[in-house]
Design a protein around this motif. Sequence first.
Motif, PDB file in Angstrom:
ATOM      1  N   TYR A 271       0.848  -1.297   0.001  1.00  0.00           N
ATOM      2  CA  TYR A 271       0.118   0.082  -0.005  1.00  0.00           C
ATOM      3  C   TYR A 271       0.861   1.357  -0.031  1.00  0.00           C
ATOM      4  O   TYR A 271       0.614   2.196  -0.680  1.00  0.00           O
ATOM      5  CB  TYR A 271      -1.015   0.071   1.213  1.00  0.00           C
ATOM      6  CG  TYR A 271      -1.839   1.274   1.311  1.00  0.00           C
ATOM      7  CD1 TYR A 271      -2.986   1.432   0.402  1.00  0.00           C
ATOM      8  CD2 TYR A 271      -1.498   2.189   2.058  1.00  0.00           C
ATOM      9  CE1 TYR A 271      -3.779   2.284   0.554  1.00  0.00           C
ATOM     10  CE2 TYR A 271      -2.442   3.469   2.206  1.00  0.00           C
ATOM     11  CZ  TYR A 271      -3.419   3.395   1.387  1.00  0.00           C
ATOM     12  OH  TYR A 271      -4.322   4.501   1.330  1.00  0.00           O
TER      13      TYR A 271
ATOM     14  N   VAL B 169       1.093   4.359  -3.081  1.00  0.00           N
ATOM     15  CA  VAL B 169       0.598   5.518  -2.916  1.00  0.00           C
ATOM     16  C   VAL B 169       1.878   6.532  -2.837  1.00  0.00           C
ATOM     17  O   VAL B 169       1.913   7.632  -3.081  1.00  0.00           O
ATOM     18  CB  VAL B 169      -0.074   6.020  -1.255  1.00  0.00           C
ATOM     19  CG1 VAL B 169      -1.252   5.030  -1.419  1.00  0.00           C
ATOM     20  CG2 VAL B 169       0.915   5.680  -0.363  1.00  0.00           C
TER      21      VAL B 169
ATOM     22  N   TYR C  20      -0.446   3.291   8.181  1.00  0.00           N
ATOM     23  CA  TYR C  20      -1.612   3.848   7.036  1.00  0.00           C
ATOM     24  C   TYR C  20      -1.800   5.220   6.941  1.00  0.00           C
ATOM     25  O   TYR C  20      -1.881   5.681   6.005  1.00  0.00           O
ATOM     26  CB  TYR C  20      -2.818   2.956   7.283  1.00  0.00           C
ATOM     27  CG  TYR C  20      -2.658   1.581   6.460  1.00  0.00           C
ATOM     28  CD1 TYR C  20      -2.628   1.286   5.331  1.00  0.00           C
ATOM     29  CD2 TYR C  20      -2.535   0.265   7.359  1.00  0.00           C
ATOM     30  CE1 TYR C  20      -2.788   0.038   4.817  1.00  0.00           C
ATOM     31  CE2 TYR C  20      -2.506  -0.895   6.972  1.00  0.00           C
ATOM     32  CZ  TYR C  20      -2.485  -1.178   5.538  1.00  0.00           C
ATOM     33  OH  TYR C  20      -2.363  -2.389   4.955  1.00  0.00           O
ATOM     34  N   ARG C  21      -1.994   5.580   8.121  1.00  0.00           N
ATOM     35  CA  ARG C  21      -2.232   7.372   8.191  1.00  0.00           C
ATOM     36  C   ARG C  21      -0.970   7.989   7.840  1.00  0.00           C
ATOM     37  O   ARG C  21      -1.153   8.912   6.948  1.00  0.00           O
ATOM     38  CB  ARG C  21      -2.424   7.516   9.523  1.00  0.00           C
ATOM     39  CG  ARG C  21      -2.899   9.092  10.016  1.00  0.00           C
ATOM     40  CD  ARG C  21      -3.118   9.579  11.461  1.00  0.00           C
ATOM     41  NE  ARG C  21      -3.887   8.667  12.173  1.00  0.00           N
ATOM     42  CZ  ARG C  21      -3.789   7.935  12.928  1.00  0.00           C
ATOM     43  NH1 ARG C  21      -2.543   7.713  13.428  1.00  0.00           N
ATOM     44  NH2 ARG C  21      -4.782   7.332  13.544  1.00  0.00           N
TER      45      ARG C  21
ATOM     46  N   ASP D 100      -1.057   7.854   3.860  1.00  0.00           N
ATOM     47  CA  ASP D 100      -2.016   8.762   3.413  1.00  0.00           C
ATOM     48  C   ASP D 100      -1.494  10.389   3.502  1.00  0.00           C
ATOM     49  O   ASP D 100      -1.830  11.226   2.412  1.00  0.00           O
ATOM     50  CB  ASP D 100      -3.371   8.597   3.989  1.00  0.00           C
ATOM     51  CG  ASP D 100      -3.880   7.220   3.658  1.00  0.00           C
ATOM     52  OD1 ASP D 100      -3.555   6.501   2.684  1.00  0.00           O
ATOM     53  OD2 ASP D 100      -4.858   6.732   4.615  1.00  0.00           O
ATOM     54  N   THR D 101      -1.048  10.475   4.726  1.00  0.00           N
ATOM     55  CA  THR D 101      -0.601  11.958   4.765  1.00  0.00           C
ATOM     56  C   THR D 101       0.707  12.328   3.531  1.00  0.00           C
ATOM     57  O   THR D 101       0.641  13.269   3.017  1.00  0.00           O
ATOM     58  CB  THR D 101       0.002  11.838   6.215  1.00  0.00           C
ATOM     59  OG1 THR D 101      -0.982  11.864   6.974  1.00  0.00           O
ATOM     60  CG2 THR D 101       0.605  13.431   6.334  1.00  0.00           C
TER      61      THR D 101
ATOM     62  N   HIS E 271       1.123  10.930   0.904  1.00  0.00           N
ATOM     63  CA  HIS E 271       0.528  10.833  -0.498  1.00  0.00           C
ATOM     64  C   HIS E 271       0.054  12.259  -1.028  1.00  0.00           C
ATOM     65  O   HIS E 271       0.084  13.105  -1.908  1.00  0.00           O
ATOM     66  CB  HIS E 271      -0.565   9.762  -0.513  1.00  0.00           C
ATOM     67  CG  HIS E 271      -1.167  10.026  -1.779  1.00  0.00           C
ATOM     68  ND1 HIS E 271      -0.661   9.676  -3.076  1.00  0.00           N
ATOM     69  CD2 HIS E 271      -2.684  10.307  -2.389  1.00  0.00           C
ATOM     70  CE1 HIS E 271      -1.615   9.714  -4.099  1.00  0.00           C
ATOM     71  NE2 HIS E 271      -2.631  10.259  -3.436  1.00  0.00           N
TER      72      HIS E 271
END
Length: 286
Positions: free
Chosen positions: A175, A179, A274-275, A278-279, A281
């Motif tokens: 993942y 990203v 995961y956070r 995403d940050t 990305h």
Amino acid sequence: MKTNRFNLLFLLLLTGCTTSIQPREEVIFVSIPPLRYVVGQIVDTTTTRIEVFVPETSSPESYEPTVLQIRRLADASGYVSTGLIDFEQVLAGQIGEVAPKTPMLDLSEHLSATATDHHHGDGAADPHVWLSPRRIDSIGREVARFLGELRPDSAQLYRERAERFSKRIDTLDRYIRSVVSGSVRNEFAIGHTSLTYFADDYGLRQIAIEEHGKEPSVRQMKLLADSLRALGVKAVLYQRQTSDAAARAIARELPDGQAVEFDPLAENWMKNMYRLADTLHVILNE
């Protein structure tokens, strides 16, 4: 800040003069919250209590164990440490006195040489190995081995749980790669150099605001802001356990700049990673 060795020795004396606290259940001690998460993936948490030295809101670089924690450590079934943080190293040197019957896993002795080859600006080894999925996979397997030696009848179960944890880490790794690949840039700014190993894993460039563990001067901040503007960086990550003053000051100098909180000590390691993905990305594509 260095752990106060004299304070720890004082705690040791108090421990020796006080009756130990007998736990009602099996206890495994860990140094930091992310290691609590890892151990929790291996053991049965309904029968094993995992205690952590450093609260999530505190900085491990300036932490000093309490008298109660030292006493509880003496009765623990085991202790897991990165072996790279200052208070861990001081405690490791004294554990033979304070907790002679407590087996200790010093992860720095078991990770490969390349796993801890990054350093802070002051030359000390960067301790943030747990922020690398590749390295946390190795840590999970090492924890399973250590606990299996303590409880041979559960060794196979621990290995199986470590393997399941490894598969979840593989999913996370895919993942993160998905990203960050193809991002507009590979540079990101951060107040404290806590993502060195992570950046190494994913081909990113970490630009630290701190200089040798200290906040930058006004002149250094101007040079950093100019450099970040030239790269198109608009956000600065900062740790919740440290001052965000420099990060916010530099963010204000960037077009549409913002300071973004990141917690390297969040106990739910998987959710936190995961956070973070995403940050990044968003940050790498602004």
